[in-house]
Design a protein around this motif. Sequence first.
Motif, PDB file in Angstrom:
ATOM      1  N   ILE A  46      11.916 -59.179  43.478  1.00 62.75           N
ATOM      2  CA  ILE A  46      12.318 -57.867  43.861  1.00 62.75           C
ATOM      3  C   ILE A  46      11.393 -56.683  42.691  1.00 62.75           C
ATOM      4  CG2 ILE A  46      14.244 -56.235  42.776  1.00 62.75           C
ATOM      5  CD1 ILE A  46      15.489 -58.693  44.668  1.00 62.75           C
ATOM      6  N   ILE A  47      11.145 -56.893  41.639  1.00 63.82           N
ATOM      7  CA  ILE A  47      10.106 -57.033  40.937  1.00 63.82           C
ATOM      8  C   ILE A  47       9.082 -56.548  40.894  1.00 63.82           C
ATOM      9  CG2 ILE A  47       9.601 -56.411  38.360  1.00 63.82           C
ATOM     10  CD1 ILE A  47      12.261 -57.456  37.756  1.00 63.82           C
ATOM     11  N   GLY A  48       8.475 -57.898  41.694  1.00 64.36           N
ATOM     12  CA  GLY A  48       7.301 -58.204  41.866  1.00 64.36           C
ATOM     13  C   GLY A  48       6.285 -56.858  42.705  1.00 64.36           C
ATOM     14  N   THR A  49       7.110 -57.093  43.934  1.00 65.02           N
ATOM     15  CA  THR A  49       6.807 -55.861  44.814  1.00 65.02           C
ATOM     16  C   THR A  49       7.538 -54.651  45.162  1.00 65.02           C
ATOM     17  OG1 THR A  49       8.188 -57.643  46.874  1.00 65.02           O
ATOM     18  CG2 THR A  49       7.750 -55.535  47.892  1.00 65.02           C
ATOM     19  N   MET A  50       8.835 -54.063  44.291  1.00 64.29           N
ATOM     20  CA  MET A  50       8.630 -52.677  43.257  1.00 64.29           C
ATOM     21  C   MET A  50       7.058 -52.153  42.731  1.00 64.29           C
ATOM     22  SD  MET A  50      12.202 -51.398  44.138  1.00 64.29           S
ATOM     23  CE  MET A  50      12.792 -52.374  41.329  1.00 64.29           C
ATOM     24  N   ILE A  51       7.078 -53.151  41.990  1.00 64.61           N
ATOM     25  CA  ILE A  51       5.877 -52.585  40.937  1.00 64.61           C
ATOM     26  C   ILE A  51       4.416 -53.105  41.142  1.00 64.61           C
ATOM     27  CG2 ILE A  51       5.148 -52.395  38.338  1.00 64.61           C
ATOM     28  CD1 ILE A  51       7.909 -53.484  37.939  1.00 64.61           C
ATOM     29  N   GLY A  52       3.891 -51.970  41.512  1.00 66.77           N
ATOM     30  CA  GLY A  52       2.705 -52.344  42.113  1.00 66.77           C
ATOM     31  C   GLY A  52       1.774 -50.936  41.181  1.00 66.77           C
ATOM     32  N   SER A  53       0.904 -50.310  42.290  1.00 64.99           N
ATOM     33  CA  SER A  53      -0.200 -49.024  41.258  1.00 64.99           C
ATOM     34  C   SER A  53       0.277 -47.935  41.240  1.00 64.99           C
ATOM     35  CB  SER A  53      -1.040 -48.979  42.172  1.00 64.99           C
ATOM     36  OG  SER A  53      -0.869 -48.223  43.736  1.00 64.99           O
ATOM     37  N   GLY A  54       1.786 -47.753  42.004  1.00 69.92           N
ATOM     38  CA  GLY A  54       2.416 -46.277  41.136  1.00 69.92           C
ATOM     39  C   GLY A  54       2.428 -46.174  39.576  1.00 69.92           C
ATOM     40  N   ILE A  55       3.285 -46.969  39.679  1.00 72.23           N
ATOM     41  CA  ILE A  55       3.688 -46.499  37.593  1.00 72.23           C
ATOM     42  C   ILE A  55       2.324 -46.269  36.813  1.00 72.23           C
ATOM     43  CG2 ILE A  55       3.597 -48.481  36.860  1.00 72.23           C
ATOM     44  CD1 ILE A  55       5.575 -46.136  36.164  1.00 72.23           C
ATOM     45  N   PHE A  56       1.217 -46.804  37.394  1.00 68.16           N
ATOM     46  CA  PHE A  56       0.326 -47.277  36.796  1.00 68.16           C
ATOM     47  C   PHE A  56      -0.785 -46.400  37.119  1.00 68.16           C
ATOM     48  CE2 PHE A  56       1.468 -51.305  37.125  1.00 68.16           C
ATOM     49  CZ  PHE A  56       1.204 -52.115  35.468  1.00 68.16           C
ATOM     50  N   PHE A 337      -5.128 -55.942  34.254  1.00 61.03           N
ATOM     51  CA  PHE A 337      -3.699 -55.882  34.921  1.00 61.03           C
ATOM     52  C   PHE A 337      -3.616 -54.916  36.168  1.00 61.03           C
ATOM     53  CE2 PHE A 337      -2.600 -55.674  30.281  1.00 61.03           C
ATOM     54  CZ  PHE A 337      -2.456 -57.723  29.961  1.00 61.03           C
ATOM     55  N   VAL A 338      -3.547 -53.833  36.623  1.00 67.29           N
ATOM     56  CA  VAL A 338      -3.329 -53.288  37.896  1.00 67.29           C
ATOM     57  C   VAL A 338      -3.783 -53.909  39.330  1.00 67.29           C
ATOM     58  CG1 VAL A 338      -4.424 -50.665  38.834  1.00 67.29           C
ATOM     59  CG2 VAL A 338      -4.068 -50.608  36.791  1.00 67.29           C
ATOM     60  N   VAL A 339      -4.988 -53.903  39.453  1.00 66.91           N
ATOM     61  CA  VAL A 339      -5.226 -55.283  40.098  1.00 66.91           C
ATOM     62  C   VAL A 339      -4.548 -56.660  40.600  1.00 66.91           C
ATOM     63  CG1 VAL A 339      -7.153 -57.603  40.621  1.00 66.91           C
ATOM     64  CG2 VAL A 339      -7.603 -54.761  39.756  1.00 66.91           C
ATOM     65  N   ALA A 340      -3.912 -57.516  39.307  1.00 61.79           N
ATOM     66  CA  ALA A 340      -2.837 -58.082  39.261  1.00 61.79           C
ATOM     67  C   ALA A 340      -1.358 -57.727  39.624  1.00 61.79           C
ATOM     68  CB  ALA A 340      -2.546 -58.760  37.527  1.00 61.79           C
ATOM     69  N   SER A 341      -1.363 -56.779  38.798  1.00 59.78           N
ATOM     70  CA  SER A 341      -0.285 -55.697  39.610  1.00 59.78           C
ATOM     71  C   SER A 341      -0.542 -55.648  40.820  1.00 59.78           C
ATOM     72  CB  SER A 341       0.140 -53.953  39.156  1.00 59.78           C
ATOM     73  OG  SER A 341       1.355 -54.103  39.668  1.00 59.78           O
ATOM     74  N   THR A 342      -1.410 -54.808  41.743  1.00 63.15           N
ATOM     75  CA  THR A 342      -1.385 -54.492  43.338  1.00 63.15           C
ATOM     76  C   THR A 342      -1.565 -56.300  43.953  1.00 63.15           C
ATOM     77  OG1 THR A 342      -3.648 -53.986  42.748  1.00 63.15           O
ATOM     78  CG2 THR A 342      -2.268 -52.368  43.213  1.00 63.15           C
ATOM     79  N   PHE A 343      -2.016 -57.241  43.130  1.00 65.02           N
ATOM     80  CA  PHE A 343      -2.024 -58.873  44.033  1.00 65.02           C
ATOM     81  C   PHE A 343      -0.688 -58.647  44.105  1.00 65.02           C
ATOM     82  CE2 PHE A 343      -2.887 -63.133  44.883  1.00 65.02           C
ATOM     83  CZ  PHE A 343      -3.853 -62.876  45.062  1.00 65.02           C
ATOM     84  N   GLY A 344      -0.195 -58.684  43.336  1.00 61.56           N
ATOM     85  CA  GLY A 344       1.291 -59.370  43.403  1.00 61.56           C
ATOM     86  C   GLY A 344       1.716 -58.112  44.891  1.00 61.56           C
ATOM     87  N   SER A 345       2.291 -57.153  44.428  1.00 56.59           N
ATOM     88  CA  SER A 345       2.821 -56.553  44.889  1.00 56.59           C
ATOM     89  C   SER A 345       2.888 -56.859  46.480  1.00 56.59           C
ATOM     90  CB  SER A 345       2.529 -54.890  45.238  1.00 56.59           C
ATOM     91  OG  SER A 345       3.322 -54.406  43.754  1.00 56.59           O
ATOM     92  N   ALA A 346       1.224 -56.273  46.890  1.00 51.81           N
ATOM     93  CA  ALA A 346       1.041 -57.173  47.968  1.00 51.81           C
ATOM     94  C   ALA A 346       1.200 -58.244  48.709  1.00 51.81           C
ATOM     95  CB  ALA A 346      -1.017 -57.025  48.177  1.00 51.81           C
ATOM     96  N   ASN A 347       1.184 -59.747  48.226  1.00 49.22           N
ATOM     97  CA  ASN A 347       2.053 -61.102  48.405  1.00 49.22           C
ATOM     98  C   ASN A 347       3.608 -60.569  48.545  1.00 49.22           C
ATOM     99  OD1 ASN A 347       1.662 -63.568  47.836  1.00 49.22           O
ATOM    100  ND2 ASN A 347       3.379 -63.483  46.875  1.00 49.22           N
TER     101      ASN A 347
END
Length: 511
Positions: A46-56, A337-347
Amino acid sequence: MGKKSNEGASNVVDKVPLDEESSQKSDGKAVGLKRDVGLISGIALIIGTMIGSGIFISPKGMIEGCGSVGLTLVLWCLCGLLTTMGALSYAELGTMIPESGGEHAYLMYTFNKNRKGSTTKYKLLSSHGSRSFARVPAFLYDWVALFIIRPTMYAIMAMALGTYAVKPFYPDCNPPDIAVKLVTAVAMCLIAFINSASVKAATIVQNVTTFTKLIALAIISIGGIVMIIRGNTENLAEGFENTANDPQKVAIAFYNGLWAFDGWNSLNFITEELKNPTKNLPRAIMIGIPLTTLCYVLANIGYLAVMSKEEIMISHAVAVTWGERMLGVMSWLIPVFVVASTFGSANGCLFSSGRLSFSAGRDGHFPRLLSFLQIDRNTPMPAVFFTLIISLCLIIPGDLSSLIDFFSFASWLFYGLTTAALLILRVVEPNTPRPYKVPLPVPIIVLLASIYLVIAPIIQNPGVQFLYAVIFILAGFIIYVPFIYMGFHIKFMDTITIVLQKILRVAPTDR
């Protein structure tokens, strides 16, 4: 070329003889989804899909629409409250109808005329011989979600990853589109490979990247708190000064906030893989979404402790600008961190999207090949590849702005329809066991909000993209009548299915 069949589209592959090797595992066990996702992994999804690139990247959209710091923070909280109420409404449906597929499963169950009112067993709606238009709501959702909503989410998240992965190599200019698209495509294929190889590997990626993005938000939040302690409070002290008086601008800010929260229903797509779903589904929601809301609010406070709202509005990458001011030589951490965040969201997006394709294929709305599992790994490989191919096609044009509008419109249309399904079931099946029952005012508020979010953008800013959305949805009826209602069967699909079955080593599930 084809023939009519009274057995419906779900039998497109039923008559195909499976080769003996791929029809079951080598150890003789049935092929089916396994419950490998625990509470922690559910919260991470849930957290990983919601928190993507937007907040950064773009809190500026919120400030532009709100006009004031105070209203911006209030709106972030309201977005979190609305998505929490929506997710809790879905939690009741998910515990009452413990099937993967999210909205697909709930709409199929609600509009099933042959439904038994006293059972929680999900019964397929006339998938073997009976003609009915009661399946239309679920089919239209599948039609829009599989071709637009889910692939668009995946493509947007991956393109953000590609942009920030390439940007450090072009510090003084925008990176070339071809470089961004190549990195994006590679990342999308890598994520698809992980999701096809192992459910556990995909959940490990989700857990690790979720932890990483929480560290990034913690750095921004703690850095902001340190600056506040040092006396940098002038930006926050503005409060509600210069609050926007234009409801349209505030509404646009609200849409931007809800986009940052999208993915709140991801766990409902994988209910069959969740351990003890009647308890862990509502628990994960009650922990995951409020935690995300808190992270968003604290991150915005962190931004405002370092940057003025005017500086935020002119920055295209707020977190990067913040890092340059606060981290000095370590500012490179933020793009990482942004790349890792978006990778997790896309996953997380692909993980849940594959389960929707799986459910749509299993219930006969799309070729049943999509419901097959890889016999060695128990992963929905054909469904994952299907979503990947559609998403790769979407990144070719490069301009996804109109698709984002389409995404928001279509998403809240079906969020509202699914919430209405919950209210319908409260009336027609009052005695059906509900391990979790949300208070009645909650789904009513979500339904009213979804109606507003569907109608308001059309009234306030009518555009051709909304006409395209309506046309695309109506086109689903044209597909439904011959292939689902009348059961038209394209014979060469059998050959394609057998070939892909042997290449991918996939087989139908035991359900």
